[in-house]
Design a protein around this motif. Structure first.
Motif, mmCIF file in Angstrom:
data_model
loop_
_atom_site.group_PDB
_atom_site.id
_atom_site.type_symbol
_atom_site.label_atom_id
_atom_site.label_comp_id
_atom_site.label_asym_id
_atom_site.label_seq_id
_atom_site.Cartn_x
_atom_site.Cartn_y
_atom_site.Cartn_z
ATOM 1 N N GLY A 1 0.781 -1.239 0.000
ATOM 2 C CA GLY A 1 0.000 0.000 0.000
ATOM 3 C C GLY A 1 0.805 1.277 0.000
ATOM 4 O O GLY A 1 0.237 2.366 0.160
ATOM 5 N N GLU A 2 2.115 1.202 -0.205
ATOM 6 C CA GLU A 2 2.948 2.396 -0.227
ATOM 7 C C GLU A 2 3.352 2.730 -1.668
ATOM 8 O O GLU A 2 3.381 1.865 -2.537
ATOM 9 C CB GLU A 2 4.214 2.183 0.620
ATOM 10 N N SER A 3 3.640 4.013 -1.900
ATOM 11 C CA SER A 3 4.138 4.483 -3.206
ATOM 12 C C SER A 3 3.174 4.129 -4.337
ATOM 13 O O SER A 3 3.593 3.684 -5.420
ATOM 14 C CB SER A 3 5.536 3.898 -3.490
ATOM 15 N N VAL A 4 1.870 4.298 -4.097
ATOM 16 C CA VAL A 4 0.885 4.016 -5.138
ATOM 17 C C VAL A 4 0.329 5.287 -5.783
ATOM 18 O O VAL A 4 -0.430 5.203 -6.755
ATOM 19 C CB VAL A 4 -0.283 3.185 -4.565
ATOM 20 N N ASN A 5 0.700 6.447 -5.257
ATOM 21 C CA ASN A 5 0.159 7.695 -5.801
ATOM 22 C C ASN A 5 0.693 8.002 -7.193
ATOM 23 O O ASN A 5 0.037 8.705 -7.976
ATOM 24 C CB ASN A 5 0.490 8.857 -4.858
ATOM 25 N N ASP A 6 1.879 7.486 -7.501
ATOM 26 C CA ASP A 6 2.473 7.764 -8.809
ATOM 27 C C ASP A 6 2.068 6.748 -9.872
ATOM 28 O O ASP A 6 2.574 6.793 -10.999
ATOM 29 C CB ASP A 6 3.996 7.807 -8.685
ATOM 30 N N LEU A 7 1.165 5.828 -9.533
ATOM 31 C CA LEU A 7 0.722 4.821 -10.494
ATOM 32 C C LEU A 7 -0.391 5.358 -11.370
ATOM 33 O O LEU A 7 -1.278 6.075 -10.898
ATOM 34 C CB LEU A 7 0.239 3.557 -9.763
ATOM 35 N N GLY A 8 -0.369 4.983 -12.654
ATOM 36 C CA GLY A 8 -1.452 5.317 -13.564
ATOM 37 C C GLY A 8 -2.584 4.303 -13.443
ATOM 38 O O GLY A 8 -2.542 3.369 -12.634
ATOM 39 N N TYR A 9 -3.600 4.484 -14.281
ATOM 40 C CA TYR A 9 -4.772 3.602 -14.202
ATOM 41 C C TYR A 9 -4.396 2.162 -14.537
ATOM 42 O O TYR A 9 -4.748 1.229 -13.793
ATOM 43 C CB TYR A 9 -5.849 4.107 -15.157
ATOM 44 N N ASP A 10 -3.706 1.953 -15.649
ATOM 45 C CA ASP A 10 -3.355 0.591 -16.062
ATOM 46 C C ASP A 10 -2.454 -0.088 -15.033
ATOM 47 O O ASP A 10 -2.617 -1.279 -14.726
ATOM 48 C CB ASP A 10 -2.663 0.620 -17.424
ATOM 49 N N GLU A 11 -1.492 0.662 -14.504
ATOM 50 C CA GLU A 11 -0.603 0.083 -13.502
ATOM 51 C C GLU A 11 -1.366 -0.283 -12.231
ATOM 52 O O GLU A 11 -1.086 -1.306 -11.602
ATOM 53 C CB GLU A 11 0.514 1.077 -13.177
ATOM 54 N N THR A 12 -2.344 0.555 -11.860
ATOM 55 C CA THR A 12 -3.146 0.255 -10.676
ATOM 56 C C THR A 12 -3.980 -1.005 -10.882
ATOM 57 O O THR A 12 -4.091 -1.851 -9.989
ATOM 58 C CB THR A 12 -4.065 1.442 -10.351
#
Length: 228
Positions: free
Chosen positions: A110-121
């Motif tokens: 649950g860390e460092s997820v703010n920089d993920l795009g839609y596909d990566e999420t």
């Protein structure tokens, strides 16, 4: 008789090939040793067989590093620099792999997820679901093994219980069971306590007055637990 000329080509038979390699290697090393002694030459031979075994000969008081250093001076190349560059490239690749793995671990908790795009999420969610499925399968397997082990233990206890009941019933049918030997020397009493859950057997000499300590410390008192 003249010796026939041997045709130089690959020996197909593996055993013959290994024998020939061993003989000619020893002969080559012997010649190198003779050349070192006769001519005061510095000789180094490195051989790798078809089975990937390394064999090496180097003149006494001479090292492989010294040989490479002299080779670099004579040819004008830097073998160590090129090798160092290759090692640095490999090290940088390993660092990249390590960095990506650490980032993946942080994202899975649950860390460092703010920089993920839609596909990566979406991909991360799918990977987590797959991981949870594998973990649940492993958990259910462990629980199932524990249940089977508990059932086996329970069956063993039930078998022991059943055998004890059968043995107890058989002894009840025996008219001589519970009687004390040497009746002339002992008086015996057989009774039940605690609502019939225990058997109390008293045995004492006829010339002594029976005395039972209220705390259960009398040596003449024997208590047997019965199964319900």
């Amino acid at each position: 008789m003249a010796r026939g000329k041997i045709q130089i080509k690959r020996i197909e038979n593996q055993t013959n090939r290994q024998v020939t390699y061993s003989k000619r290697r020893n002969g080559l090393f012997k010649k190198a040793q003779e050349l070192t002694v006769l001519c005061d030459a510095k000789v180094s031979i490195i051989m790798i067989s078809s089975t990937q075994k390394l064999h090496e000969y180097i003149s006494p008081s001479f090292t492989t590093k010294q040989l490479f250093d002299q080779y670099q001076k004579a040819v004008g190349v830097d073998l160590w620099s090129s090798q160092y560059e290759k090692m640095q490239q490999q090290l940088n690749k390993l660092k990249d792999v390590n960095r990506n793995l650490k980032s993946e671990i942080r994202r899975r908790i649950g860390e460092s997820v703010n920089d993920l795009g839609y596909d990566e999420t979406v991909n991360l969610i799918e990977d987590i679901h797959n991981s949870l499925h594998v973990i649940r399968e492993r958990k259910y397997k462990v629980i199932g093994n524990q249940i089977e082990t508990g059932k086996k233990k329970l069956r063993n206890v039930e078998d022991i219980h059943r055998n004890l009941l059968l043995e107890f019933d058989a002894r009840q049918d025996d008219p001589h069971y519970g009687l004390v030997e040497n009746e002339g020397d002992y008086n015996s009493v057989l009774g039940f306590t605690n609502g019939g859950h225990q058997i109390v057997a008293l045995r004492f000499p006829a010339n002594q007055h029976p005395y039972i300590h209220s705390g259960g410390g009398g040596s003449g008192l024997t208590t047997f637990d019965l199964l319900d």
